[in-house]
Scaffold this active site. Structure first.
Site, PDB file in Angstrom:
ATOM      1  N   ASN A   1     123.422  -9.885 -24.021  1.00  0.00           N
ATOM      2  CA  ASN A   1     122.507  -8.864 -23.592  1.00  0.00           C
ATOM      3  C   ASN A   1     122.767  -9.987 -21.942  1.00  0.00           C
ATOM      4  OD1 ASN A   1     120.795 -10.927 -24.827  1.00  0.00           O
ATOM      5  ND2 ASN A   1     119.240 -10.654 -24.116  1.00  0.00           N
TER       6      ASN A   1
ATOM      7  N   CYS B   1     112.933 -10.929 -21.286  1.00  0.00           N
ATOM      8  CA  CYS B   1     111.790 -11.559 -22.691  1.00  0.00           C
ATOM      9  C   CYS B   1     111.617 -12.958 -22.364  1.00  0.00           C
ATOM     10  CB  CYS B   1     112.380 -11.064 -24.181  1.00  0.00           C
ATOM     11  SG  CYS B   1     112.742  -8.932 -24.499  1.00  0.00           S
TER      12      CYS B   1
ATOM     13  N   SER C   1     117.715   0.854 -29.086  1.00  0.00           N
ATOM     14  CA  SER C   1     116.286   0.782 -28.303  1.00  0.00           C
ATOM     15  C   SER C   1     116.440   1.910 -27.090  1.00  0.00           C
ATOM     16  CB  SER C   1     115.759  -0.204 -27.232  1.00  0.00           C
ATOM     17  OG  SER C   1     114.371  -0.426 -26.636  1.00  0.00           O
TER      18      SER C   1
ATOM     19  N   HIS D   1     114.793   2.698 -24.298  1.00  0.00           N
ATOM     20  CA  HIS D   1     115.050   2.316 -23.140  1.00  0.00           C
ATOM     21  C   HIS D   1     116.144   1.447 -21.941  1.00  0.00           C
ATOM     22  CE1 HIS D   1     114.043  -1.963 -22.289  1.00  0.00           C
ATOM     23  NE2 HIS D   1     113.406  -1.874 -23.703  1.00  0.00           N
TER      24      HIS D   1
ATOM     25  N   GLN E   1     122.336  -3.273 -26.418  1.00  0.00           N
ATOM     26  CA  GLN E   1     123.024  -2.851 -24.739  1.00  0.00           C
ATOM     27  C   GLN E   1     124.589  -2.460 -25.572  1.00  0.00           C
ATOM     28  OE1 GLN E   1     122.296  -4.380 -22.546  1.00  0.00           O
ATOM     29  NE2 GLN E   1     120.214  -5.657 -23.527  1.00  0.00           N
TER      30      GLN E   1
ATOM     31  N   THR F   1     102.052   7.165 -37.059  1.00  0.00           N
ATOM     32  CA  THR F   1     102.376   8.407 -36.583  1.00  0.00           C
ATOM     33  C   THR F   1     103.517   7.635 -35.536  1.00  0.00           C
ATOM     34  OG1 THR F   1     100.433   8.829 -36.830  1.00  0.00           O
ATOM     35  CG2 THR F   1     101.004  10.147 -35.200  1.00  0.00           C
TER      36      THR F   1
ATOM     37  N   ALA G   1     113.459  -1.960 -30.644  1.00  0.00           N
ATOM     38  CA  ALA G   1     114.247  -2.765 -31.012  1.00  0.00           C
ATOM     39  C   ALA G   1     113.646  -4.259 -31.983  1.00  0.00           C
ATOM     40  CB  ALA G   1     115.888  -3.403 -30.309  1.00  0.00           C
ATOM     41  N   THR G   2     112.901  -4.704 -31.185  1.00  0.00           N
ATOM     42  CA  THR G   2     112.263  -5.910 -31.563  1.00  0.00           C
ATOM     43  C   THR G   2     111.913  -5.330 -33.256  1.00  0.00           C
ATOM     44  OG1 THR G   2     111.963  -7.096 -29.529  1.00  0.00           O
ATOM     45  CG2 THR G   2     110.513  -7.492 -31.478  1.00  0.00           C
TER      46      THR G   2
END
Length: 362
Positions: free
Chosen positions: A142, A307, A187, A189, A170, A225, A68-69
């Site tokens: 978050n 983070c 994201s 994860h 989130q 890739t 996501a960043t």
């Protein structure tokens, strides 16, 4: 170890792991190669793309990113020239990026929030004027779990002729994403998928300038890739979020009610109702969250955003609510989800409450 840090990352779903193994071990071809093995890998990527897109607004284009960043950076840095409006409680991936742009001459407005963590729409309306080209807001925060009025903010952006970017990391798969957004960052994860892959959804006709140049993959918007295994894991995780939506929702709601009882001596940070129930940010007078974390070695919880956990500074989100440094440092984030049990919460609450009582004792 009792894991209560679901906002930092979620346990990998076994089904996602199983889908990834063949692509890591056997079907390892480059998905951008023209031979049969490459086409088979590419087909797996496209199946995953379709699965991830099914939890997003209809139409549009989904490009895979490293997370996501990266997705947020592409959307923010690649947006048309003009002023930017965002919110004081956004993730560092947004606030740090707009700060860099501000240093280069872009005008950036950071909107405050109320004591519950919700942006004031009247203040937003005054700030979102025709010189603004981009408005950025997080759907579910978050750190404190509150839900911003994203649909209304997107309407304000469009009236001013601006694009609206939603950080849905989130909320994706848990809270409906309004149909009127222009860009969405997500994201894998955070939804029981693998780390290292995310996505940026773009409404038809929206095309930010690329940040990464090279092979022209992902329609020229994100060269590099693609990792078929990670994409496949993301796709399976998204499908499970859709298939298990009601089951997960009921489970997490029940855990939230239990947690409110178990932590009744704590004060909830953020709005009590306009929130995602799997995220409880709690504070208690007389404690230090870092000491509590060190003491409760059998419980994985958080003091805020993973983070920024090493910065040593009080949470910018909690400070934006009007909390003092002491109150912010006395706060902890409890995050739970699909694989959390009631017994997990009860055992963790016992350990946390006992440690907090020792700290707070005169």
């Amino acid at each position: 170890m009792i894991y209560l840090d679901y906002q930092a990352t979620t346990p990998l779903a076994p089904e996602a792991f199983d889908a990834m193994v063949p692509l890591l071990r056997d079907q390892f071809a480059n998905p951008h190669s023209a031979h049969r093995a490459g086409r088979l890998a590419a087909a797996q990527v496209e199946v995953a793309r379709d699965e991830v897109a099914r939890l997003l607004p209809s139409g549009g284009k989904l490009i895979f990113t490293s997370g996501a960043t990266e997705a947020l950076n592409i959307a923010i840095q690649g947006a048309p020239p003009g002023d930017i409006v965002t919110i004081a409680t956004e993730h560092a991936a947004v606030l740090d990026t707009v700060e860099v742009l501000a240093r280069s001459g872009r005008r950036v407005t950071i909107l405050p929030v109320d004591a519950g963590g919700i942006v004031d729409l009247d203040a937003a309306a005054r700030a979102i004027v025709p010189t603004v080209s981009l408005v950025v807001a997080m759907l579910v925060n978050n750190e404190i779990g509150v839900i911003q009025p994203v649909e209304a903010l997107a309407d304000l952006a469009h009236r001013a002729g601006a694009l609206f970017l939603c950080d849905a990391v989130q909320g994706y798969g848990r809270v409906p994403i309004p149909a009127n957004v222009d860009m969405v960052a997500i994201s894998a994860h955070k939804i029981h998928g693998p780390k290292g892959v995310g996505a940026l959804w773009l409404r038809d006709g929206v095309r930010p300038a690329p940040l990464i140049h090279g092979g022209g993959q992902e329609g020229g918007l994100r060269s590099g890739t693609l990792p078929p295994a990670l994409c496949a894991g993301f796709g399976i995780a998204a499908r499970l979020m859709r298939d298990r939506a009601e089951e997960d929702r009921t489970h997490i709601h029940g855990l939230s009610l239990l947690a409110r009882t178990l932590f009744s001596d704590w004060t909830l940070n953020g709005a009590a109702t306009q929130r995602y129930p799997g995220n409880l940010n709690l504070r208690r007078d007389g404690i230090d969250g870092a000491r509590l974390l060190s003491h409760c070695r059998n419980v994985a919880f958080s003091l805020g955003s993973a983070c920024a956990s090493g910065s040593g500074r009080p949470s910018h989100v909690l400070r934006a609510l009007g909390l003092t440094d002491a109150q912010a440092r006395g706060s902890v984030r409890i995050g739970f989800g699909r694989y959390t049990t009631a017994q997990d919460l009860e055992r963790a609450a016992t350990e946390l409450n006992e440690a907090a009582a020792v700290q707070a004792a005169p």
